[in-house]
Design an enzyme around this catalytic site. Structure first.
Site, PDB file in Angstrom:
ATOM      1  N   LYS A 147       0.835  -1.201   0.000  1.00  9.98           N
ATOM      2  CA  LYS A 147       0.000   0.000   0.000  1.00  9.98           C
ATOM      3  C   LYS A 147       0.873   1.256   0.000  1.00  9.98           C
ATOM      4  O   LYS A 147       1.910   1.310   0.665  1.00  9.98           O
ATOM      5  CB  LYS A 147      -0.904  -0.034   1.230  1.00  9.98           C
ATOM      6  CG  LYS A 147      -1.988   1.039   1.274  1.00  9.98           C
ATOM      7  CD  LYS A 147      -2.881   0.815   2.490  1.00  9.98           C
ATOM      8  CE  LYS A 147      -3.945   1.893   2.635  1.00  9.98           C
ATOM      9  NZ  LYS A 147      -4.790   1.671   3.832  1.00  9.98           N
ATOM     10  N   SER A 167      -9.621   1.800   3.172  1.00 10.25           N
ATOM     11  CA  SER A 167      -8.772   2.577   2.278  1.00 10.25           C
ATOM     12  C   SER A 167      -7.797   1.718   1.460  1.00 10.25           C
ATOM     13  O   SER A 167      -7.136   2.222   0.553  1.00 10.25           O
ATOM     14  CB  SER A 167      -7.963   3.609   3.079  1.00 10.25           C
ATOM     15  OG  SER A 167      -7.097   3.001   4.011  1.00 10.25           O
ATOM     16  N   SER A 180      -9.995  -0.344   7.406  1.00  9.20           N
ATOM     17  CA  SER A 180      -9.402  -0.157   6.083  1.00  9.20           C
ATOM     18  C   SER A 180      -8.741  -1.397   5.499  1.00  9.20           C
ATOM     19  O   SER A 180      -8.478  -1.444   4.296  1.00  9.20           O
ATOM     20  CB  SER A 180      -8.365   0.973   6.125  1.00  9.20           C
ATOM     21  OG  SER A 180      -8.990   2.223   6.210  1.00  9.20           O
TER      22      SER A 180
END
Length: 419
Positions: free
Chosen positions: A38, A113, A137
């Site tokens: 990420k 997210s 997330s």
């Protein structure tokens, strides 16, 4: 092969830049395994940007310890995954890099997210990847896309080198196609040897009907209850529990803690780069994220005294409640999602039993429980509803990460047998 697969998924926007190859060793427990990371987790020499144009020139001078452990284990990093800008949201509708599409149906969102990691894993491009989780997330996009997302006990993995929202909520979270992959990643990230997971043949799972199953769409409730009934038929003991005020207590403090800690982290982070928090919102591409940071600039965060009450007595009361609920059980089980992944442009509201409700609140209200208490929690795929993936989430005892992975392994077997 992974790079070709990621390129083939380009229309889903799973990455913030073109695929690449970064490796350090040819041997180790993850030798040759392709992974994505990420974009809020530092990789040396690459922009540590959080998928935001505001930080495109923030080049990482060293990798996050979690990334170093992956590389030392032989993994091959093949991409920086797209995300909700600066991790402040649950849709991954990123206005700079484009929204992340769901591999099960590109017209629907991947969730956030950590949407890019979830899409890359669930779409088959890579078997595993690194995400992060503040208030869901890592678990929510895993459930929306159809892979496994694991939030460890808070502090189990090194947290340095991550663009942080909440210093007391945030944790790196592994995603994988199956629980075995999560166990491999967990051992590497925790700096321990991979151990055989304990057999969980006689599981007892708590079902907190008046809290953790409320606010869920009737179709999702029906689908998840059918899965729970199937588990009961296969020997899982489901224990009915009650904690009517649990989600209200969590909702009372979750956002306040995050806003307070976001303000303090980002004030220090930007100051170290000779920048001012007041100027930061104007550089953020996504209006929802810019708006939240502007709220923080405008003193929306709680006072020191209010924050102390939130992270002190109020948080401890919630921890005591969850600990009591878990007494004698292997976990608390619930739907990961209140409804299936919304369409990619439906970023404000979702439909729950025919009523439009706030999307962020609906999606995060159950996920916040483990974030507040620091307990480990895992979402495992539980089939599909109207063609879209759904998941079951299990909260385990604090520090009982390997026990929870054992539970998830058994659940995975039982759920697969029931499809």
């Amino acid at each position: 092969m992974a790079i070709a697969a990621l390129n083939a998924m380009a229309d889903l926007n799973p990455l913030v830049r073109s695929p690449f190859t970064r490796s350090a060793k040819r041997d180790g427990p993850l030798a040759g395994v392709p992974v994505v990371v990420k974009a809020n987790i530092a990789i040396e020499g690459l922009p540590h940007c959080g998928a935001s144009p505001a930080l495109v020139d923030n080049i990482a001078s060293r990798s996050a310890p979690a990334v170093e452990r992956l590389l030392e284990a032989g993994a091959v990093i093949v991409g920086q995954s797209n995300m909700h800008e600066l991790a402040f949201g649950i849709t991954s509708h990123n206005l700079h890099h484009g929204p992340v599409g769901n591999p099960a149906n590109p017209a629907h969102m991947a969730g956030g997210s950590s949407g890019g990691t979830a899409a890359a894993v669930a779409g088959g491009a890579v078997p595993m990847g690194l995400a992060s989780d503040t208030g869901g997330s890592g678990r929510l996009p895993a459930a929306m896309c159809g892979c496994v997302g694991f939030r460890p006990t808070y502090g189990r993995y090194p947290g340095q080198g991550v663009l942080t929202l909440s210093t007391s909520f945030d944790t790196i979270t592994p995603m994988a196609r199956d629980v075995a992959g999560i166990a491999q990643l967990d051992a590497v990230l925790a700096g321990s040897a991979l151990k055989p997971l304990a057999e969980k043949k006689n599981m007892r799972l708590g079902v907190v009907d008046d809290a953790l199953l409320q606010g869920v769409d009737a179709q999702m409730q029906q689908a998840c209850r059918a899965k729970l009934d199937g588990l009961a038929e296969r020997g899982v003991e489901l224990v009915p529990l009650s904690s009517a005020d649990l989600l209200e207590q969590c909702g009372d403090i979750a956002l306040g803690i995050v806003l307070y800690e976001t303000k303090h982290f980002w004030t220090r982070f930007l100051s170290a780069r000779h920048q001012d928090l007041a100027d930061f919102p104007a550089r953020i591409a996504s209006p929802d994220v810019a708006g939240i940071f502007q709220m923080i600039v405008d003193e929306a965060a709680p006072s020191d005294a209010e924050y102390a009450d939130m992270v002190g007595p109020k948080r401890e009361a919630i921890r005591d409640t969850v600990s009591a609920l878990l007494d004698g059980l292997d976990g608390l089980v619930m739907p990961t999602l209140p409804t299936t992944a919304p369409k990619i442009g439906d970023t404000d509201t979702c439909q729950i039993n025919g009523e439009a409700v706030d999307l962020f609140t609906a999606m995060t209200r159950r996920a916040a429980v483990a974030s507040i208490t620091g307990n480990p929690s895992i979402s495992v795929p539980a089939g599909r509803l109207n063609g879209l993936p759904i998941g079951l989430e299990v909260i385990g005892r604090h520090g009982g990460d390997l026990d929870l992975l054992g539970v998830a392994t058994r659940l995975e077997e039982l759920l697969e047998a029931s499809t």
